[in-house]
Design a protein around this motif. Structure first.
Motif, PDB file in Angstrom:
ATOM      1  N   LEU A  21      38.877  39.284  71.050  1.00 17.56           N
ATOM      2  CA  LEU A  21      37.630  38.971  70.362  1.00 17.56           C
ATOM      3  C   LEU A  21      37.836  39.328  68.898  1.00 17.56           C
ATOM      4  CD1 LEU A  21      35.084  40.301  73.002  1.00 17.56           C
ATOM      5  CD2 LEU A  21      35.382  37.900  72.295  1.00 17.56           C
ATOM      6  N   ALA A  22      37.751  38.335  68.015  1.00 14.67           N
ATOM      7  CA  ALA A  22      38.208  38.493  66.638  1.00 14.67           C
ATOM      8  C   ALA A  22      37.180  39.080  65.695  1.00 14.67           C
ATOM      9  CB  ALA A  22      38.668  37.135  66.092  1.00 14.67           C
ATOM     10  N   HIS A  23      35.913  39.178  66.119  1.00 14.08           N
ATOM     11  CA  HIS A  23      34.877  39.729  65.236  1.00 14.08           C
ATOM     12  C   HIS A  23      33.746  40.273  66.098  1.00 14.08           C
ATOM     13  CE1 HIS A  23      32.204  39.279  61.419  1.00 14.08           C
ATOM     14  NE2 HIS A  23      31.605  40.097  62.290  1.00 14.08           N
ATOM     15  N   GLU A  24      33.795  41.582  66.336  1.00 17.29           N
ATOM     16  CA  GLU A  24      32.749  42.227  67.126  1.00 17.29           C
ATOM     17  C   GLU A  24      32.311  43.537  66.473  1.00 17.29           C
ATOM     18  OE1 GLU A  24      31.124  40.811  69.370  1.00 17.29           O
ATOM     19  OE2 GLU A  24      32.485  39.149  69.818  1.00 17.29           O
ATOM     20  N   HIS A  25      31.235  44.090  67.034  1.00 16.83           N
ATOM     21  CA  HIS A  25      30.754  45.420  66.669  1.00 16.83           C
ATOM     22  C   HIS A  25      30.483  46.187  67.958  1.00 16.83           C
ATOM     23  CE1 HIS A  25      30.359  44.151  62.509  1.00 16.83           C
ATOM     24  NE2 HIS A  25      29.829  43.030  62.989  1.00 16.83           N
ATOM     25  N   LEU A  26      31.035  47.362  68.042  1.00 21.98           N
ATOM     26  CA  LEU A  26      30.849  48.221  69.210  1.00 21.98           C
ATOM     27  C   LEU A  26      29.995  49.434  68.875  1.00 21.98           C
ATOM     28  CD1 LEU A  26      34.557  48.215  70.515  1.00 21.98           C
ATOM     29  CD2 LEU A  26      32.738  46.537  70.971  1.00 21.98           C
ATOM     30  N   ALA A  27      29.992  49.839  67.618  1.00 24.84           N
ATOM     31  CA  ALA A  27      29.182  50.964  67.141  1.00 24.84           C
ATOM     32  C   ALA A  27      28.803  50.660  65.698  1.00 24.84           C
ATOM     33  CB  ALA A  27      29.973  52.269  67.220  1.00 24.84           C
ATOM     34  N   LEU A  28      27.513  50.484  65.442  1.00 22.72           N
ATOM     35  CA  LEU A  28      27.062  50.222  64.074  1.00 22.72           C
ATOM     36  C   LEU A  28      25.604  50.600  63.929  1.00 22.72           C
ATOM     37  CD1 LEU A  28      26.429  46.433  63.215  1.00 22.72           C
ATOM     38  CD2 LEU A  28      25.925  47.484  65.411  1.00 22.72           C
ATOM     39  N   ASP A  29      25.160  50.669  62.668  1.00 21.16           N
ATOM     40  CA  ASP A  29      23.755  50.947  62.372  1.00 21.16           C
ATOM     41  C   ASP A  29      23.385  50.201  61.096  1.00 21.16           C
ATOM     42  OD1 ASP A  29      21.227  51.894  61.892  1.00 21.16           O
ATOM     43  OD2 ASP A  29      21.718  53.986  62.313  1.00 21.16           O
ATOM     44  N   LEU A  30      22.711  49.058  61.279  1.00 21.73           N
ATOM     45  CA  LEU A  30      22.237  48.251  60.151  1.00 21.73           C
ATOM     46  C   LEU A  30      20.712  48.242  60.097  1.00 21.73           C
ATOM     47  CD1 LEU A  30      24.634  45.157  60.349  1.00 21.73           C
ATOM     48  CD2 LEU A  30      24.768  47.119  58.807  1.00 21.73           C
ATOM     49  N   ARG A  31      20.097  49.286  60.653  1.00 25.22           N
ATOM     50  CA  ARG A  31      18.641  49.323  60.670  1.00 25.22           C
ATOM     51  C   ARG A  31      18.077  49.425  59.263  1.00 25.22           C
ATOM     52  NH1 ARG A  31      17.854  54.106  64.924  1.00 25.22           N
ATOM     53  NH2 ARG A  31      19.701  54.791  63.773  1.00 25.22           N
ATOM     54  N   ARG A  36      14.598  47.158  63.045  1.00 31.78           N
ATOM     55  CA  ARG A  36      14.966  48.457  63.605  1.00 31.78           C
ATOM     56  C   ARG A  36      15.880  48.325  64.815  1.00 31.78           C
ATOM     57  NH1 ARG A  36      14.709  52.030  60.198  1.00 31.78           N
ATOM     58  NH2 ARG A  36      14.436  53.663  61.751  1.00 31.78           N
ATOM     59  N   ALA A  37      16.227  47.101  65.199  1.00 30.26           N
ATOM     60  CA  ALA A  37      17.006  46.909  66.421  1.00 30.26           C
ATOM     61  C   ALA A  37      18.482  46.647  66.163  1.00 30.26           C
ATOM     62  CB  ALA A  37      16.426  45.742  67.224  1.00 30.26           C
ATOM     63  N   ALA A  38      18.876  46.580  64.900  1.00 33.99           N
ATOM     64  CA  ALA A  38      20.269  46.270  64.563  1.00 33.99           C
ATOM     65  C   ALA A  38      21.110  47.540  64.638  1.00 33.99           C
ATOM     66  CB  ALA A  38      20.354  45.633  63.186  1.00 33.99           C
ATOM     67  N   VAL A  39      21.280  48.003  65.853  1.00 31.70           N
ATOM     68  CA  VAL A  39      21.996  49.266  66.062  1.00 31.70           C
ATOM     69  C   VAL A  39      22.728  49.220  67.400  1.00 31.70           C
ATOM     70  CG1 VAL A  39      19.957  50.353  67.096  1.00 31.70           C
ATOM     71  CG2 VAL A  39      21.752  51.788  66.143  1.00 31.70           C
ATOM     72  N   LEU A  40      23.907  49.804  67.406  1.00 37.16           N
ATOM     73  CA  LEU A  40      24.655  50.084  68.633  1.00 37.16           C
ATOM     74  C   LEU A  40      25.106  51.532  68.499  1.00 37.16           C
ATOM     75  CD1 LEU A  40      26.785  46.824  68.754  1.00 37.16           C
ATOM     76  CD2 LEU A  40      25.113  47.495  70.497  1.00 37.16           C
ATOM     77  N   GLY A  41      24.345  52.425  69.096  1.00 40.32           N
ATOM     78  CA  GLY A  41      24.596  53.848  68.916  1.00 40.32           C
ATOM     79  C   GLY A  41      25.060  54.530  70.186  1.00 40.32           C
ATOM     80  N   LEU A  67      34.628  44.998  63.304  1.00 43.19           N
ATOM     81  CA  LEU A  67      34.523  44.825  61.852  1.00 43.19           C
ATOM     82  C   LEU A  67      33.368  45.589  61.222  1.00 43.19           C
ATOM     83  CD1 LEU A  67      35.486  41.055  61.412  1.00 43.19           C
ATOM     84  CD2 LEU A  67      36.884  43.088  61.012  1.00 43.19           C
ATOM     85  N   THR A  68      33.020  46.728  61.790  1.00 42.95           N
ATOM     86  CA  THR A  68      32.021  47.597  61.168  1.00 42.95           C
ATOM     87  C   THR A  68      32.714  48.426  60.097  1.00 42.95           C
ATOM     88  OG1 THR A  68      30.850  47.723  63.276  1.00 42.95           O
ATOM     89  CG2 THR A  68      30.257  49.339  61.588  1.00 42.95           C
ATOM     90  N   CYS A  69      32.269  48.291  58.841  1.00 41.04           N
ATOM     91  CA  CYS A  69      32.958  48.973  57.749  1.00 41.04           C
ATOM     92  C   CYS A  69      32.028  49.981  57.061  1.00 41.04           C
ATOM     93  CB  CYS A  69      33.540  47.962  56.769  1.00 41.04           C
ATOM     94  SG  CYS A  69      32.353  46.797  56.062  1.00 41.04           S
ATOM     95  N   ASP A 256      30.272  38.311  67.761  1.00 43.81           N
ATOM     96  CA  ASP A 256      29.591  39.113  66.740  1.00 43.81           C
ATOM     97  C   ASP A 256      28.353  39.828  67.294  1.00 43.81           C
ATOM     98  OD1 ASP A 256      29.028  40.237  64.251  1.00 43.81           O
ATOM     99  OD2 ASP A 256      28.016  38.441  63.494  1.00 43.81           O
ATOM    100  N   VAL A 257      28.530  40.542  68.383  1.00 40.24           N
ATOM    101  CA  VAL A 257      27.427  41.346  68.929  1.00 40.24           C
ATOM    102  C   VAL A 257      27.077  42.424  67.900  1.00 40.24           C
ATOM    103  CG1 VAL A 257      26.794  42.992  70.725  1.00 40.24           C
ATOM    104  CG2 VAL A 257      27.993  40.874  71.325  1.00 40.24           C
ATOM    105  N   SER A 258      25.839  42.403  67.412  1.00 42.67           N
ATOM    106  CA  SER A 258      25.473  43.255  66.283  1.00 42.67           C
ATOM    107  C   SER A 258      24.130  43.959  66.443  1.00 42.67           C
ATOM    108  CB  SER A 258      25.451  42.420  64.988  1.00 42.67           C
ATOM    109  OG  SER A 258      24.580  41.309  65.137  1.00 42.67           O
ATOM    110  N   ARG A 259      23.607  43.954  67.657  1.00 46.73           N
ATOM    111  CA  ARG A 259      22.363  44.680  67.944  1.00 46.73           C
ATOM    112  C   ARG A 259      22.319  44.928  69.449  1.00 46.73           C
ATOM    113  NH1 ARG A 259      18.892  42.088  64.699  1.00 46.73           N
ATOM    114  NH2 ARG A 259      17.005  42.666  65.788  1.00 46.73           N
TER     115      ARG A 259
END
Length: 313
Positions: A21-31, A36-41, A67-69, A256-259
């Motif tokens: 999978l070339a572009h994913e998010h497993l842990a991020l916080d874009l809230r 308020r739901a753009a989070v994987l915590g 790709l969480t930077c 691109d799972v991002s929430r």
């Protein structure tokens, strides 16, 4: 060919025998206040781990490019735990997202200072764990041309890539601005085959996709399943057009799972939508298994390592 840097150590490309999978998010916080739901915590880590483990078992998932930077809630310790527990290697990233999410460190820094920050992370590692990033991304812009701060962060990404050998994955907001990103990055001496222009499946413009591919960049169809942004029917049409134009070796695929609402546990399409839904439709449209392997395995490996076509089999 270079090894791939993962959060659990170096990985030989030859060891990657299944899809990535070339572009994913497993842990991020874009809230932000409006979202308020753009989070994987921490509360979602077990669900993320289960999904990856199932995809490893059912589809041979062999690599995730995460790709969480900087400024996006990056958590390399969480990535290492998810990779170990799921059995799926994970690549971590460095760089800066697009301007609305720039942390304060970007504001007063010039390009050389920003590039130095990235080079230090690439050479010394991220955080106390000293995890080595394996890609620069998702470095972003919005609109048809990058803003002034985005020019600085993109230029810094290009210079760090030239200095270290890593490749660059971009965030082109809603698919716009890819040609300008590519022009800026290559002007710094970064070869186009070490650049992936993001979110092109959100831009219904096959001419732009062909232009990017003809210049040698990877074209990311990386929001597969995000029907609220673009239908998979349109994505399929755009991807088939790129393949028919002779550019199968330039496309990358992901979801691109991002929430947390995208997770299967919460009723979303999950990380496996590409395998469960989109690839069967691609095959039904006449795309053979070798091309699917090119899109989902060989292309991501070539992008990450900077390899040419014949170097990955």
């Amino acid at each position: 060919m270079y090894d791939i840097r993962t959060v659990t150590g170096p990985l030989s490309p030859a060891a990657v025998r299944g899809p990535a999978l070339a572009h994913e998010h497993l842990a991020l916080d874009l809230r932000r206040d409006a979202d308020r739901a753009a989070v994987l915590g921490a509360a979602h880590a077990d669900a993320v781990t289960r999904e990856l483990a199932v995809l490893h078992e059912e589809y041979g998932l062999a690599l995730v490019v995460e790709l969480t930077c900087r400024g996006m809630g990056r958590d390399v310790a969480a990535l290492a735990r998810i990779a170990k527990d799921s059995g799926v290697p994970v690549v971590a990233a460095t760089g800066w997202y697009y301007e609305p999410f720039h942390p304060s460190e970007v504001g007063g820094a010039d390009v050389e200072e920003l590039a130095g920050t990235l080079v230090r992370e690439i050479t010394e590692g991220i955080g106390p764990e000293r995890v080595l990033p394996g890609v620069i991304g998702e470095v972003g812009s919005h609109g048809d041309r990058p803003s002034v701060p985005e020019v600085r962060t993109l230029t810094a990404a290009a210079r760090a890539a030239v200095a270290t050998g890593l490749s660059v994955a971009t965030h082109a907001q809603l698919g716009r601005g890819g040609p300008a990103q590519l022009a800026l990055l290559t002007a710094e001496g970064l070869p186009a085959h070490r650049i992936c222009v993001g979110h092109q499946d959100l831009l219904d413009d096959p001419v732009v996709h062909r232009e990017l591919a003809e210049r040698g960049a990877y074209v990311a169809f990386d929001t597969v399943g995000k029907e609220s942004y673009q239908s998979d029917t349109t994505r399929l049409r755009l991807l088939l057009a790129l393949l028919e134009a002779g550019h199968a070796d330039r496309a990358l695929l992901s979801c691109d799972v991002s929430r947390h609402g995208y997770l299967r546990d919460e009723g979303g399409q999950g990380y496996g939508h590409l395998f469960r839904s989109f690839l069967p439709r691609l095959r039904a449209a006449g795309v053979d298994d070798d091309t699917v392997d090119l899109l989902t395995r060989r292309n991501p490996l070539r992008f990450l390592t900077g390899a040419r076509t014949e170097e990955v089999t």
